[in-house]
Design an enzyme around this catalytic site. Structure first.
Site, PDB file in Angstrom:
ATOM      1  CG  ASP A   1      -8.327 -36.165   8.599  1.00 30.32           C
ATOM      2  OD1 ASP A   1      -7.149 -36.166   8.750  1.00 30.32           O
ATOM      3  OD2 ASP A   1      -9.016 -35.393   8.885  1.00 30.32           O
TER       4      ASP A   1
ATOM      5  CE1 TYR B   1     -12.595 -32.049  12.295  1.00 26.88           C
ATOM      6  CE2 TYR B   1     -11.909 -34.120  11.640  1.00 26.88           C
ATOM      7  CZ  TYR B   1     -11.574 -32.639  11.560  1.00 26.88           C
ATOM      8  OH  TYR B   1     -10.976 -32.401  10.835  1.00 26.88           O
TER       9      TYR B   1
ATOM     10  CE  LYS C   1      -7.097 -33.444  11.239  1.00 24.60           C
ATOM     11  NZ  LYS C   1      -8.388 -33.832  11.119  1.00 24.60           N
TER      12      LYS C   1
ATOM     13  CG  HIS D   1      -7.383 -29.668  14.657  1.00 28.89           C
ATOM     14  ND1 HIS D   1      -8.397 -30.586  15.012  1.00 28.89           N
ATOM     15  CD2 HIS D   1      -7.569 -29.261  13.231  1.00 28.89           C
ATOM     16  CE1 HIS D   1      -9.424 -30.363  14.073  1.00 28.89           C
ATOM     17  NE2 HIS D   1      -8.735 -29.698  13.162  1.00 28.89           N
TER      18      HIS D   1
ATOM     19  CB  SER E   1      -3.457 -29.418  10.675  1.00 26.60           C
ATOM     20  OG  SER E   1      -4.528 -29.096   9.789  1.00 26.60           O
TER      21      SER E   1
ATOM     22  CB  SER F   1     -12.083 -27.840   2.640  1.00 22.94           C
ATOM     23  OG  SER F   1     -12.465 -27.893   3.990  1.00 22.94           O
TER      24      SER F   1
ATOM     25  N   GLY G   1     -13.601 -27.183  -1.832  1.00 25.07           N
ATOM     26  CA  GLY G   1     -14.019 -25.647  -1.571  1.00 25.07           C
ATOM     27  C   GLY G   1     -15.180 -25.284  -0.807  1.00 25.07           C
TER      28      GLY G   1
ATOM     29  CE  LYS H   1     -19.578 -35.087   5.763  1.00 25.96           C
ATOM     30  NZ  LYS H   1     -20.686 -34.740   5.057  1.00 25.96           N
TER      31      LYS H   1
ATOM     32  CG  ASN I   1     -22.558 -37.734   6.159  1.00 27.60           C
ATOM     33  OD1 ASN I   1     -21.665 -38.294   7.114  1.00 27.60           O
ATOM     34  ND2 ASN I   1     -22.921 -36.628   6.548  1.00 27.60           N
ATOM     35  CG  ASN I   2     -24.519 -40.371  -1.156  1.00 32.34           C
ATOM     36  OD1 ASN I   2     -23.912 -41.037  -1.939  1.00 32.34           O
ATOM     37  ND2 ASN I   2     -25.784 -40.031  -1.357  1.00 32.34           N
TER      38      ASN I   2
ATOM     39  CG  ASN J   1     -15.807 -38.521  -3.108  1.00 31.96           C
ATOM     40  OD1 ASN J   1     -16.075 -38.198  -4.093  1.00 31.96           O
ATOM     41  ND2 ASN J   1     -16.239 -38.252  -1.872  1.00 31.96           N
TER      42      ASN J   1
HETATM   43  P1  NAP Z   1     -14.924 -31.895   1.736  1.00 36.03           P
HETATM   44  O1  NAP Z   1     -14.519 -33.399   1.818  1.00 36.03           O
HETATM   45  O2  NAP Z   1     -14.128 -30.828   0.814  1.00 36.03           O
HETATM   46  O3  NAP Z   1     -16.328 -31.904   1.263  1.00 36.03           O
HETATM   47  C1  NAP Z   1     -17.384 -32.583   1.803  1.00 36.03           C
HETATM   48  C2  NAP Z   1     -18.599 -31.960   1.298  1.00 36.03           C
HETATM   49  O4  NAP Z   1     -18.705 -32.347  -0.217  1.00 36.03           O
HETATM   50  C3  NAP Z   1     -19.919 -32.619   1.621  1.00 36.03           C
HETATM   51  O5  NAP Z   1     -20.968 -31.546   1.588  1.00 36.03           O
HETATM   52  C4  NAP Z   1     -20.166 -33.694   0.875  1.00 36.03           C
HETATM   53  O6  NAP Z   1     -21.664 -34.082   0.862  1.00 36.03           O
HETATM   54  C5  NAP Z   1     -19.601 -33.347  -0.372  1.00 36.03           C
HETATM   55  N1  NAP Z   1     -19.432 -34.565  -1.266  1.00 36.03           N
HETATM   56  C6  NAP Z   1     -18.432 -35.333  -0.999  1.00 36.03           C
HETATM   57  N2  NAP Z   1     -18.230 -35.966  -2.121  1.00 36.03           N
HETATM   58  C7  NAP Z   1     -18.725 -35.625  -2.983  1.00 36.03           C
HETATM   59  C8  NAP Z   1     -19.076 -35.894  -4.399  1.00 36.03           C
HETATM   60  N3  NAP Z   1     -18.326 -36.987  -5.023  1.00 36.03           N
HETATM   61  N4  NAP Z   1     -19.935 -35.232  -5.146  1.00 36.03           N
HETATM   62  C9  NAP Z   1     -20.413 -34.138  -4.561  1.00 36.03           C
HETATM   63  N5  NAP Z   1     -20.526 -33.939  -3.284  1.00 36.03           N
HETATM   64  C10 NAP Z   1     -19.649 -34.458  -2.456  1.00 36.03           C
HETATM   65  O7  NAP Z   1     -14.888 -31.480   2.940  1.00 36.03           O
HETATM   66  P2  NAP Z   1     -14.315 -31.386   4.515  1.00 36.03           P
HETATM   67  O8  NAP Z   1     -14.844 -32.230   5.002  1.00 36.03           O
HETATM   68  O9  NAP Z   1     -14.106 -29.976   4.876  1.00 36.03           O
HETATM   69  O10 NAP Z   1     -12.720 -31.611   4.375  1.00 36.03           O
HETATM   70  C11 NAP Z   1     -12.507 -32.954   4.022  1.00 36.03           C
HETATM   71  C12 NAP Z   1     -11.702 -33.512   5.480  1.00 36.03           C
HETATM   72  O11 NAP Z   1     -10.779 -32.878   5.828  1.00 36.03           O
HETATM   73  C13 NAP Z   1     -12.499 -33.441   6.676  1.00 36.03           C
HETATM   74  O12 NAP Z   1     -13.637 -34.361   6.906  1.00 36.03           O
HETATM   75  C14 NAP Z   1     -11.673 -33.344   7.722  1.00 36.03           C
HETATM   76  O13 NAP Z   1     -11.166 -34.632   8.045  1.00 36.03           O
HETATM   77  C15 NAP Z   1     -10.467 -32.656   7.095  1.00 36.03           C
HETATM   78  N6  NAP Z   1     -10.552 -31.233   7.719  1.00 36.03           N
HETATM   79  C16 NAP Z   1      -9.444 -30.887   8.417  1.00 36.03           C
HETATM   80  C17 NAP Z   1      -9.329 -29.559   8.919  1.00 36.03           C
HETATM   81  C18 NAP Z   1      -8.219 -29.048   9.649  1.00 36.03           C
HETATM   82  O14 NAP Z   1      -8.386 -27.991  10.243  1.00 36.03           O
HETATM   83  N7  NAP Z   1      -7.107 -29.857   9.715  1.00 36.03           N
HETATM   84  C19 NAP Z   1     -10.301 -28.805   8.457  1.00 36.03           C
HETATM   85  C20 NAP Z   1     -11.471 -29.119   7.663  1.00 36.03           C
HETATM   86  C21 NAP Z   1     -11.490 -30.437   7.238  1.00 36.03           C
HETATM   87  P3  NAP Z   1     -22.136 -35.505   1.422  1.00 36.03           P
HETATM   88  O15 NAP Z   1     -21.623 -36.163   2.699  1.00 36.03           O
HETATM   89  O16 NAP Z   1     -23.734 -35.464   1.416  1.00 36.03           O
HETATM   90  O17 NAP Z   1     -21.521 -36.445   0.345  1.00 36.03           O
HETATM   91  P1  NAD Z   2     -14.760 -31.955   1.289  1.00 41.38           P
HETATM   92  O1  NAD Z   2     -14.094 -30.808   0.476  1.00 41.38           O
HETATM   93  O2  NAD Z   2     -14.311 -33.184   1.697  1.00 41.38           O
HETATM   94  O3  NAD Z   2     -16.373 -31.714   1.116  1.00 41.38           O
HETATM   95  C1  NAD Z   2     -17.418 -32.433   1.733  1.00 41.38           C
HETATM   96  C2  NAD Z   2     -18.594 -32.011   1.186  1.00 41.38           C
HETATM   97  O4  NAD Z   2     -18.656 -32.329  -0.207  1.00 41.38           O
HETATM   98  C3  NAD Z   2     -19.719 -32.528   1.863  1.00 41.38           C
HETATM   99  O5  NAD Z   2     -20.836 -31.501   1.898  1.00 41.38           O
HETATM  100  C4  NAD Z   2     -20.474 -33.751   0.932  1.00 41.38           C
HETATM  101  O6  NAD Z   2     -21.646 -33.805   1.129  1.00 41.38           O
HETATM  102  C5  NAD Z   2     -19.776 -33.194  -0.461  1.00 41.38           C
HETATM  103  N1  NAD Z   2     -19.292 -34.275  -1.222  1.00 41.38           N
HETATM  104  C6  NAD Z   2     -18.677 -35.403  -0.977  1.00 41.38           C
HETATM  105  N2  NAD Z   2     -18.318 -36.129  -2.104  1.00 41.38           N
HETATM  106  C7  NAD Z   2     -19.101 -35.375  -2.924  1.00 41.38           C
HETATM  107  C8  NAD Z   2     -19.011 -35.719  -4.393  1.00 41.38           C
HETATM  108  N3  NAD Z   2     -18.566 -36.826  -4.961  1.00 41.38           N
HETATM  109  N4  NAD Z   2     -19.779 -35.017  -5.100  1.00 41.38           N
HETATM  110  C9  NAD Z   2     -20.416 -34.074  -4.675  1.00 41.38           C
HETATM  111  N5  NAD Z   2     -20.285 -33.637  -3.155  1.00 41.38           N
HETATM  112  C10 NAD Z   2     -19.805 -34.243  -2.641  1.00 41.38           C
HETATM  113  O7  NAD Z   2     -14.662 -30.945   2.860  1.00 41.38           O
HETATM  114  P2  NAD Z   2     -14.608 -31.226   4.406  1.00 41.38           P
HETATM  115  O8  NAD Z   2     -15.493 -32.033   4.857  1.00 41.38           O
HETATM  116  O9  NAD Z   2     -14.420 -29.683   4.939  1.00 41.38           O
HETATM  117  O10 NAD Z   2     -13.068 -31.574   4.413  1.00 41.38           O
HETATM  118  C11 NAD Z   2     -12.840 -33.083   4.492  1.00 41.38           C
HETATM  119  C12 NAD Z   2     -12.099 -33.509   5.644  1.00 41.38           C
HETATM  120  O11 NAD Z   2     -10.930 -32.759   5.810  1.00 41.38           O
HETATM  121  C13 NAD Z   2     -12.944 -33.440   6.798  1.00 41.38           C
HETATM  122  O12 NAD Z   2     -13.794 -34.503   7.135  1.00 41.38           O
HETATM  123  C14 NAD Z   2     -11.599 -33.395   7.973  1.00 41.38           C
HETATM  124  O13 NAD Z   2     -11.345 -34.845   8.015  1.00 41.38           O
HETATM  125  C15 NAD Z   2     -10.658 -32.796   7.324  1.00 41.38           C
HETATM  126  N6  NAD Z   2     -10.635 -31.434   7.668  1.00 41.38           N
HETATM  127  C16 NAD Z   2      -9.519 -31.016   8.573  1.00 41.38           C
HETATM  128  C17 NAD Z   2      -9.353 -29.653   8.802  1.00 41.38           C
HETATM  129  C18 NAD Z   2      -8.244 -29.155   9.744  1.00 41.38           C
HETATM  130  O14 NAD Z   2      -8.074 -28.152  10.116  1.00 41.38           O
HETATM  131  N7  NAD Z   2      -7.141 -29.943   9.774  1.00 41.38           N
HETATM  132  C19 NAD Z   2     -10.300 -28.673   8.549  1.00 41.38           C
HETATM  133  C20 NAD Z   2     -11.505 -29.082   7.579  1.00 41.38           C
HETATM  134  C21 NAD Z   2     -11.450 -30.503   7.261  1.00 41.38           C
END
Ligand code: NAP
Ligand code: NAD
Length: 321
Positions: A45, A50, A79, A112, A167, A216, A219, A272, A274-275, A282
């Site tokens: 995604d 980004y 997007k 987006h 979105s 997210s 949360g 998402k 980075n680890n 996940n």
């Molecule tokens: P997220 O995936 O909910 O959370 C990422 C965070 O969780 C990171 O801090 C990550 O840290 C940590 N994390 C990830 N897996 C973990 C795990 N198994 N255990 C503990 N921590 C974990 O957040 P997000 O990136 O906001 O949302 C996901 C994706 O949604 C985005 O990457 C993006 O693609 C998309 N998104 C879209 C929009 C939109 O407007 N459409 C907005 C936001 C996000 P580490 O990297 O250190 O693991």
């Molecule tokens: P996320 O909820 O996926 O959280 C990511 C955070 O969780 C990171 O800090 C990561 O270090 C941590 N994390 C990841 N895996 C973990 C695990 N197993 N245990 C503990 N922590 C863990 O949130 P996100 O990054 O906000 O959203 C994920 C993706 O959603 C984004 O990368 C993006 O692609 C998409 N996104 C889209 C929009 C949008 O507007 N469409 C907005 C936000 C994000």
């Protein structure tokens, strides 16, 4: 490990679990994408915003070159950024993004945010972000979402996108889109986690054959690294007693329980990380099932708490008002 897939209203299959590229560091992005493909991820995604589409494409190219996957086995999402909503800007920017990724079609291309901003030429600033040069003020464009959607539909006609989506749309905007769309959005991507469960919106889009993808899913966690006070003041879902108890019972991590709660509601997830070990963890979220009372207890945590609001970044566009 691999993800189950869902059939979209466009007829294409989409993995239920993918990898989100927001905040994936540029210096490690190509390796992260390559390793994620090796671990079994097929959906990526991405987005102009980004700022890592070239690096993501490098990771994809390496995996394809080494024979780990074929292009047609991947599901690449990108997007349309807000400053490219004007009808004549959509195709050129989609083509630039395809070039950055090094592919000739997107599996899914998403609007987006439901807000049109003034065009910024990519040679001036890319990605353009929300604000004008100098980080001040936001200038909108007069383009309507209906006009932008027509240009999105043409991407499908021309084979540049297999499916198109939206979105951050609310119910009213979805209802409006249903009136004018020639091609329905295949997915709606929204913030979705146990503190923001969004049932009425899920019900509306599901009833109209549109798939939901959660962003997210964890949360507040994602917003801590942005320094958001709102996130710091909230108990992390990973530390929440209800989630922790259920995780312990299943021998899974809280993260896995949060992702399973979403996928059992039929919502796709794109966590998402980075680890590398969390990234693997996940993807392994469909091999166990939560009981009905556990799903209900997690949904009961809802408090309508939204983090990804432009207002929270100091951007004066109240799109969720
Ligand atoms: P997220 O995936 O909910 O959370 C990422 C965070 O969780 C990171 O801090 C990550 O840290 C940590 N994390 C990830 N897996 C973990 C795990 N198994 N255990 C503990 N921590 C974990 O957040 P997000 O990136 O906001 O949302 C996901 C994706 O949604 C985005 O990457 C993006 O693609 C998309 N998104 C879209 C929009 C939109 O407007 N459409 C907005 C936001 C996000 P580490 O990297 O250190 O693991
Ligand atoms: P996320 O909820 O996926 O959280 C990511 C955070 O969780 C990171 O800090 C990561 O270090 C941590 N994390 C990841 N895996 C973990 C695990 N197993 N245990 C503990 N922590 C863990 O949130 P996100 O990054 O906000 O959203 C994920 C993706 O959603 C984004 O990368 C993006 O692609 C998409 N996104 C889209 C929009 C949008 O507007 N469409 C907005 C936000 C994000």
């Amino acid at each position: 490990m691999s993800s189950p897939t869902v059939k979209l209203n466009s007829g294409h299959q989409m993995p239920l679990v993918g990898f989100g590229l927001w905040k994936v560091n540029n210096d490690t992005c190509a390796d992260t994408v390559y390793n994620a493909i090796k671990s079994g991820y097929r959906l990526f995604d991405g987005a102009c915003d980004y700022g890592n589409e070239k690096e993501s494409g490098e990771g994809v190219a390496r995996a394809i070159k080494e024979g780990i996957v074929k292009r047609e086995e991947l599901f690449i999402v990108s997007k349309l950024w807000n400053s490219f909503h004007d009808k004549e800007r959509v195709k050129p920017i989609a083509k630039k993004q395809l070039q950055d990724w090094g592919v000739d079609y997107f599996d899914l291309y998403i609007v987006h945010f439901p807000i049109a901003l003034k065009y910024v030429d990519p040679s001036v600033r890319y990605p353009p972000g929300w604000q004008n040069e100098g980080g001040k003020d936001v200038t909108t464009s007069k383009t309507s979402l209906a006009d932008t959607w027509k240009a999105m539909e043409e991407l499908v006609d021309e084979g540049l996108a297999k499916s198109i989506g939206i979105s951050n749309y609310n119910g009213a905007l979805v209802l409006d889109l249903l009136r004018y769309a020639r091609i329905l959005p295949a997915t709606l991507q929204i913030e979705h986690h146990p503190y923001l469960t969004q049932e009425p919106l899920l019900d509306l889009v599901k009833a109209n054959g549109i798939n939901v993808t959660a962003y997210s899913s964890f949360g507040p966690q994602s917003f801590l690294e942005l320094g958001m006070q709102h996130a710091k003041d909230t108990t992390l879902l990973f530390d929440n007693d209800v989630v922790k108890k259920i995780a312990d019972k299943h021998g899974k991590t809280p993260a896995q329980v949060l992702l399973r709660w979403a996928t059992q509601r039929g919502v796709a997830v794109i966590p998402k990380s980075n680890n590398q070990s969390r990234l693997a963890q996940n993807l392994d979220v469909c091999s166990f099932d939560l009981a009905a009372d556990e799903l209900k207890a997690i949904s009961g945590l809802n408090k309508g708490l939204r983090f990804n609001d432009p207002l929270a970044y100091g951007i004066s566009q109240p799109i969720f008002a």
